[in-house]
Enzyme design. Structure first.
Site, PDB file in Angstrom:
ATOM      1  N   CYS B  95      46.517  33.853  27.373  1.00  0.00           N
ATOM      2  CA  CYS B  95      46.934  35.180  27.851  1.00  0.00           C
ATOM      3  C   CYS B  95      48.450  35.307  27.869  1.00  0.00           C
ATOM      4  CB  CYS B  95      46.354  35.442  29.229  1.00  0.00           C
ATOM      5  SG  CYS B  95      44.571  35.172  29.238  1.00  0.00           S
ATOM      6  N   CYS B 244      39.671  41.436  39.679  1.00  0.00           N
ATOM      7  CA  CYS B 244      39.719  40.939  38.302  1.00  0.00           C
ATOM      8  C   CYS B 244      40.301  42.013  37.384  1.00  0.00           C
ATOM      9  CB  CYS B 244      38.309  40.612  37.800  1.00  0.00           C
ATOM     10  SG  CYS B 244      37.362  39.544  38.901  1.00  0.00           S
ATOM     11  N   SER B 245      41.162  41.607  36.460  1.00  0.00           N
ATOM     12  CA  SER B 245      41.631  42.548  35.439  1.00  0.00           C
ATOM     13  C   SER B 245      40.468  42.844  34.490  1.00  0.00           C
ATOM     14  CB  SER B 245      42.820  41.963  34.689  1.00  0.00           C
ATOM     15  OG  SER B 245      42.469  40.733  34.111  1.00  0.00           O
ATOM     16  N   HIS B 369      44.116  44.430  30.263  1.00  0.00           N
ATOM     17  CA  HIS B 369      44.546  43.083  29.890  1.00  0.00           C
ATOM     18  C   HIS B 369      43.977  42.684  28.529  1.00  0.00           C
ATOM     19  CE1 HIS B 369      45.874  39.047  30.079  1.00  0.00           C
ATOM     20  NE2 HIS B 369      44.994  38.533  30.915  1.00  0.00           N
TER      21      HIS B 369
END
Lengths: 423, 423
Positions: B95, B244-245, B369
């Site tokens: 990420c 949570c994204s 994301h």
């Protein structure tokens, strides 16, 4: 506009290089192989290296994601080589991942941010069944316009080979002669996956037939063996089994340092004098299938930066993922004119004792092709040859001062070229 | 030995930045999104940019290999942005792929080899079912010692969250407050995947219940909504859905140039004054789960290079893949002492109108994301905020001269940090 070749803000030198054995190792993961290559590299540094001295790591890897379910490999390799918390970066350019990682290592040192960088490549390919390996490699083509239409790499290179045959009059035998030469070299390389010549393979098959009481094939020359469809079946015509590089597990590393400190590590450093990189459209979009633009662009940059010509290069490791690829490579690099590569090979000019030895390591064809590691493995061979440490396969009668590596991703979507000098 | 922070051989500036809309786009691939981001970037360059001027491309991408069956994405993005045959290089750090690609772009310019570099990130995630997305992301953990034992990212971050709770006395509500803040910011960002505040979401659910004649939930405050397990179910305790994204498709690009030519492209360039990168062991090997070493190491390098302290940074985009991650981030960056991040958030210090605004874009939590693009997307926000072009979400009452981006890969195996200055 062609990408410009500029001078680096500071010079970079190679002070160590090493590789794992290439082959099929059911018990080893990409990290095990990487640690093995790192150990060999550390041992190759004349004055020794402490991991504390290494400031960053670049890792070439095509797709441990697909091969091992492991993305984000760089910090894992940093961990397994004792480099945490140093910066660890994965670079991917399909089968040119290693070459591109080397370029990033060079640029990083030139930028002034590091003095000492470890660059490695690793790939664990034999954990999957062969058909899945073929599919995984096909992800390096255009997944929408090529792989999805049924193309895999033997087919893509077969298309290049037939175009080359049609344009220049080459035959299947010319491709086979590339393989024969590279297996001759690989037979002398103890780290090669297939360290056997085609003659060794041929004679061993004849001996087995003899022992079994089966009819012994009437092969006299290596080319007879390769022309026999039982011994060397067609994969995608005109590419047969022995025109294709194998599926391989392996890793390789090199240690790069700023030029001004090279002698702190090595009594005989090798200097990086040229680097070039290019990209190209996917194969289906190209006008000419017999050449690779990214390679020509990258070569031009590297030659300009080094201030040398193709004639000056004494030996080269080129990307022979298929035999046709070596012929295209030696033409893109300007060693031979377009359409002359196959004739030069036939005349023995690219043999180990020829005027322009190509792939003295055995090439990907015989040494093996762990895709993300291959570009780094090429530099390991150059390191040994330039320092006169290549043992039985040392190029005879040459004081090697200039050498080149040529690393291609897929059908040439990426190409990275480096030129090395011994002073 | 901690990696040294050195000065770059020459300065680098940001002269353009743009992103695609982040969201779920069934009809778009990673290359479509990338082209969209590139178009937005080209438009953002004050004095215009010709693709001929761009000398190289760096692409951050976690795993189009697994998400789309497409490896070797860099030359494809080069093709779709008209950059062939320029060098095109994919950089992967889970990420943090975007942040690490930015660093490579910076080092490449500093090395002297390029003057103008496009850096982008792209990821197409929603083409797979959610459980496969979770598995794919788990490839960024240690596939042998974590993913193979059943850990996926909500679980890994839940382990960090419970350790943080145990050590510092934080509660679930403290995590929720990070999400509330970031959704407030994202509600003002037209490119955000969820450009709705928690209040908007809450009121819309109440309205729907009213219309259907169902019992209307008794939510008064946003925190009531988040504490209701029906509205906000537990994913891996203490991480709930809104901790949570999301799973996102998107791309972002920035244009970097050598400092001395920045004014040829921009009337108001933003200068890169600090870059840092670190690695860390996988989570299962760490002694302390409440902090991330790679982030501390990277921050130290970036601060040293920039010659600034955490106090000098006016705004930051930090990696809030989970709400706990933002708390750890603002502590690793030295904005708040260890264990004080959750209190600072509760006090509103990290709100858009607080003393240290964090994630004015909405963060990964609300903006979305798309993993390989997220680190580049952070810089897009900084570009807009520093130039006073962030519209409704412009930080009030601040002349922003120093800003920071913090991009984490996995649980911190990689971290890349950049500091930007407006002069």
């Amino acid at each position: 506009m062609s990408p410009r070749a500029r001078k680096l803000a500071r010079g970079v030198a190679l002070v160590g290089a090493g590789m794992s054995k290439f082959g099929a190792f059911p018990d080893k993961t990409s990290r095990d192989l990487f640690a093995e290559a790192f150990t060999a590299t550390a041992k190759s540094v004349d004055k020794g290296i402490d991991t504390d001295d290494i400031e960053a790591l670049y890792v070439g890897n095509f797709s441990s994601d697909l091969f091992e379910g492991q993305g984000h490999v760089a910090p894992i390799m940093a961990d397994w080589t004792g480099l945490v918390p140093k910066p660890a970066t994965r670079v991917e350019g399909a089968c040119a991942s290693g070459g591109v990682a080397i370029r990033e290592g060079i640029l990083a040192i030139a930028s002034g941010i590091y003095d000492v960088v470890l660059v490695g490549g690793t790939e664990k390919m034999t954990g999957l069944p062969t058909d899945q390996v073929t599919d995984t490699l096909a992800a390096a083509s255009d997944a929408v316009y090529e792989a999805a239409c049924g193309f895999s790499f033997p087919g893509l290179y077969a298309a290049m080979a037939t175009a080359y045959m049609a344009k220049y009059g080459a035959t299947e035998e010319h491709f086979m002669k590339v393989g024969i030469k590279n297996h001759h070299n690989g037979a002398l390389n103890p780290k090669a996956q297939f360290n056997k010549s085609i003659r060794d393979l041929m004679e061993s098959r004849m001996e087995k037939a003899r022992q079994k009481g089966d009819p012994v094939p009437e092969w006299r020359e290596e080319i007879d063996f390769l022309k026999d469809p039982k011994a060397n079946p067609v994969v995608a015509w005109p590419m047969r089994l022995f025109d294709c590089s194998p599926i391989t597990d392996g890793a390789a590393c090199i240690l790069l340092v700023a030029e001004d400190i090279a002698r702190d590590f090595s009594t005989d450093p090798i200097y990086v004098v040229g680097t070039g990189q290019g990209s190209d459209h996917a194969l289906h979009e190209r006008e000419d299938l017999t050449t690779i633009t990214s390679a020509k662009v990258a070569a031009q940059q590297a030659y300009e930066m080094a201030g040398v010509t193709p004639e000056d290069i004494q030996i080269a490791e080129v990307h022979d993922c298929f035999t046709i690829a070596e012929l295209i490579a030696i033409e893109c690099l300007g060693f031979f004119k377009p359409g002359e590569g196959y004739k030069a090979t036939e005349e023995g000019l690219t043999a180990r004792d020829g005027a322009k030895p190509i792939n003295t390591s055995g090439g990907l064809k015989s040494k093996g092709h762990p895709v993300g590691a291959s570009g780094v493995g090429q530099v390991v061979e150059i390191w040994h040859q330039m320092r006169g440490e290549a043992g039985a396969r040392q190029v005879p009668g040459k004081d090697i001062r200039l050498a080149l590596t040529h690393n291609v991703g897929a059908t040439g979507g990426t190409c990275a070229i480096h030129i090395f000098q011994r002073r």
